[in-house]
Design a protein around this motif. Sequence first.
Motif, PDB file in Angstrom:
ATOM      1  N   GLU A  74       0.593  -1.270  -0.050  1.00 35.29           N
ATOM      2  CA  GLU A  74      -0.072  -0.005   0.024  1.00 35.29           C
ATOM      3  C   GLU A  74       0.998   1.116   0.095  1.00 35.29           C
ATOM      4  O   GLU A  74       1.903   1.315   0.823  1.00 35.29           O
ATOM      5  N   ALA A  75       0.682   2.249  -0.836  1.00 34.04           N
ATOM      6  CA  ALA A  75       1.368   3.261  -1.320  1.00 34.04           C
ATOM      7  C   ALA A  75       0.416   4.548  -1.078  1.00 34.04           C
ATOM      8  O   ALA A  75      -0.802   4.229  -1.788  1.00 34.04           O
ATOM      9  N   LYS A  76       0.802   5.373  -0.455  1.00 34.78           N
ATOM     10  CA  LYS A  76      -0.204   6.327   0.036  1.00 34.78           C
ATOM     11  C   LYS A  76       0.607   7.932  -0.360  1.00 34.78           C
ATOM     12  O   LYS A  76       1.533   7.889   0.372  1.00 34.78           O
ATOM     13  N   ASP A  77      -0.019   8.894  -0.929  1.00 32.78           N
ATOM     14  CA  ASP A  77       0.352  10.209  -0.558  1.00 32.78           C
ATOM     15  C   ASP A  77      -0.902  11.144  -0.220  1.00 32.78           C
ATOM     16  O   ASP A  77      -1.736  10.643   0.175  1.00 32.78           O
ATOM     17  N   ARG A  78      -0.721  12.269  -0.279  1.00 37.12           N
ATOM     18  CA  ARG A  78      -1.955  13.331   0.266  1.00 37.12           C
ATOM     19  C   ARG A  78      -3.151  13.500  -0.492  1.00 37.12           C
ATOM     20  O   ARG A  78      -4.099  13.436  -0.349  1.00 37.12           O
ATOM     21  N   ARG A  79      -3.001  12.746  -1.714  1.00 38.32           N
ATOM     22  CA  ARG A  79      -4.177  12.631  -2.638  1.00 38.32           C
ATOM     23  C   ARG A  79      -4.573  11.410  -3.169  1.00 38.32           C
ATOM     24  O   ARG A  79      -5.665  11.064  -3.200  1.00 38.32           O
ATOM     25  N   GLY A  80      -3.950  10.326  -3.066  1.00 43.88           N
ATOM     26  CA  GLY A  80      -4.307   8.995  -3.564  1.00 43.88           C
ATOM     27  C   GLY A  80      -3.629   8.115  -2.879  1.00 43.88           C
ATOM     28  O   GLY A  80      -2.726   8.142  -2.107  1.00 43.88           O
ATOM     29  N   SER A  81      -3.689   6.643  -3.188  1.00 42.02           N
ATOM     30  CA  SER A  81      -3.203   5.361  -2.939  1.00 42.02           C
ATOM     31  C   SER A  81      -3.172   4.469  -4.051  1.00 42.02           C
ATOM     32  O   SER A  81      -3.895   4.584  -4.967  1.00 42.02           O
ATOM     33  N   ILE A  82      -2.221   3.510  -3.813  1.00 43.47           N
ATOM     34  CA  ILE A  82      -2.264   2.203  -4.585  1.00 43.47           C
ATOM     35  C   ILE A  82      -2.180   1.078  -3.739  1.00 43.47           C
ATOM     36  O   ILE A  82      -1.194   1.186  -3.045  1.00 43.47           O
ATOM     37  N   THR A  83      -3.202   0.214  -3.842  1.00 44.10           N
ATOM     38  CA  THR A  83      -3.047  -1.046  -3.041  1.00 44.10           C
ATOM     39  C   THR A  83      -2.967  -2.331  -3.700  1.00 44.10           C
ATOM     40  O   THR A  83      -3.835  -2.248  -4.916  1.00 44.10           O
ATOM     41  N   VAL A  84      -1.998  -3.146  -3.777  1.00 43.43           N
ATOM     42  CA  VAL A  84      -1.970  -4.649  -4.345  1.00 43.43           C
ATOM     43  C   VAL A  84      -2.073  -5.502  -3.277  1.00 43.43           C
ATOM     44  O   VAL A  84      -1.256  -5.603  -2.475  1.00 43.43           O
ATOM     45  N   ASP A  85      -2.975  -6.490  -3.358  1.00 40.32           N
ATOM     46  CA  ASP A  85      -3.202  -7.432  -2.267  1.00 40.32           C
ATOM     47  C   ASP A  85      -3.784  -8.511  -2.951  1.00 40.32           C
ATOM     48  O   ASP A  85      -3.881  -8.739  -4.249  1.00 40.32           O
ATOM     49  N   ALA A  86      -4.098  -9.535  -2.461  1.00 38.43           N
ATOM     50  CA  ALA A  86      -4.844 -10.972  -2.959  1.00 38.43           C
ATOM     51  C   ALA A  86      -6.034 -10.799  -3.513  1.00 38.43           C
ATOM     52  O   ALA A  86      -6.633 -11.590  -4.342  1.00 38.43           O
ATOM     53  N   THR A  87      -6.572  -9.467  -3.235  1.00 32.76           N
ATOM     54  CA  THR A  87      -8.071  -9.546  -3.926  1.00 32.76           C
ATOM     55  C   THR A  87      -7.812  -8.867  -5.154  1.00 32.76           C
ATOM     56  O   THR A  87      -8.614  -8.718  -6.053  1.00 32.76           O
ATOM     57  N   GLY A  88      -6.740  -7.985  -5.405  1.00 33.35           N
ATOM     58  CA  GLY A  88      -6.254  -7.352  -6.777  1.00 33.35           C
ATOM     59  C   GLY A  88      -5.542  -6.108  -6.604  1.00 33.35           C
ATOM     60  O   GLY A  88      -4.781  -5.782  -5.741  1.00 33.35           O
ATOM     61  N   VAL A  89      -5.780  -5.202  -7.512  1.00 33.42           N
ATOM     62  CA  VAL A  89      -5.124  -3.753  -7.463  1.00 33.42           C
ATOM     63  C   VAL A  89      -6.237  -2.663  -7.401  1.00 33.42           C
ATOM     64  O   VAL A  89      -7.287  -2.795  -7.841  1.00 33.42           O
ATOM     65  N   ARG A  90      -5.978  -1.847  -6.293  1.00 30.38           N
ATOM     66  CA  ARG A  90      -7.069  -0.721  -6.096  1.00 30.38           C
ATOM     67  C   ARG A  90      -6.280   0.642  -6.086  1.00 30.38           C
ATOM     68  O   ARG A  90      -5.269   0.841  -5.782  1.00 30.38           O
ATOM     69  N   PHE A  91      -6.995   1.658  -6.863  1.00 33.44           N
ATOM     70  CA  PHE A  91      -6.511   2.810  -6.996  1.00 33.44           C
ATOM     71  C   PHE A  91      -7.473   3.882  -6.372  1.00 33.44           C
ATOM     72  O   PHE A  91      -8.765   3.515  -6.682  1.00 33.44           O
ATOM     73  N   THR A  92      -7.089   4.816  -5.759  1.00 37.40           N
ATOM     74  CA  THR A  92      -7.729   6.029  -5.302  1.00 37.40           C
ATOM     75  C   THR A  92      -7.113   7.302  -5.567  1.00 37.40           C
ATOM     76  O   THR A  92      -6.008   7.324  -5.832  1.00 37.40           O
ATOM     77  N   LEU A  93      -8.074   8.357  -6.130  1.00 40.71           N
ATOM     78  CA  LEU A  93      -7.280   9.571  -6.312  1.00 40.71           C
ATOM     79  C   LEU A  93      -8.548  10.657  -5.908  1.00 40.71           C
ATOM     80  O   LEU A  93      -9.654  10.431  -6.500  1.00 40.71           O
ATOM     81  N   ASP A  94      -8.351  11.314  -4.798  1.00 39.40           N
ATOM     82  CA  ASP A  94      -9.097  12.285  -4.223  1.00 39.40           C
ATOM     83  C   ASP A  94     -10.518  11.441  -3.828  1.00 39.40           C
ATOM     84  O   ASP A  94     -10.161  10.599  -3.027  1.00 39.40           O
ATOM     85  N   ASP A  95     -11.641  11.711  -4.483  1.00 36.21           N
ATOM     86  CA  ASP A  95     -12.743  10.764  -4.078  1.00 36.21           C
ATOM     87  C   ASP A  95     -13.165   9.736  -4.799  1.00 36.21           C
ATOM     88  O   ASP A  95     -13.995   9.231  -4.899  1.00 36.21           O
TER      89      ASP A  95
END
Length: 158
Positions: A74-95
């Motif tokens: 899981e990598a996060k900064d002030r605006r978003g994140s990138i998560t890679v785990d057993a379920t898959g890949v998840r991106f977030t950016l703002d909302d």
Amino acid sequence: MESQKVPPVTGAGFDPAYVPGLTSPGAEAVAEDVKDTVTEPDETTEEVTREEPQDAKPEPEPAPAADVDGPAMEAKDRRGSITVDATGVRFTLDDQEADFTWDEISAVEYGTSRKRLTVTVHTPNSRWYPNDVEAPDKARLAEWTDQLDKALDAYFED
């Protein structure tokens, strides 16, 4: 000499919202759509929506991503994140959020630039979805890429 009627030039150079093949509906079509969607509620609809089946069981909630065994990143900064785990890949950016399960992914690539990690998910329909986060320092960036390598090796099938 006859004057020629020249059609107006369209395109992204003149209108940034221009998408070839898409046209906006006329005002009359929009008014008809609004008129069709506004309906009076009738009594039978209200009764059906209030009734619940007695033998219905609540669906079990999916387990949170943190409870998944195996490597994760899981990598996060002030605006978003990138998560890679057993379920898959998840991106977030703002909302905004985008989830990709491992079945939906045909390739994952990543790159680094100074203190920025960019992860791109490729899908089978030839689309790609990039997201990037900024690390607080180069040591954290190296940690993220190491964790990402381990997670991709564990979950992604060649």
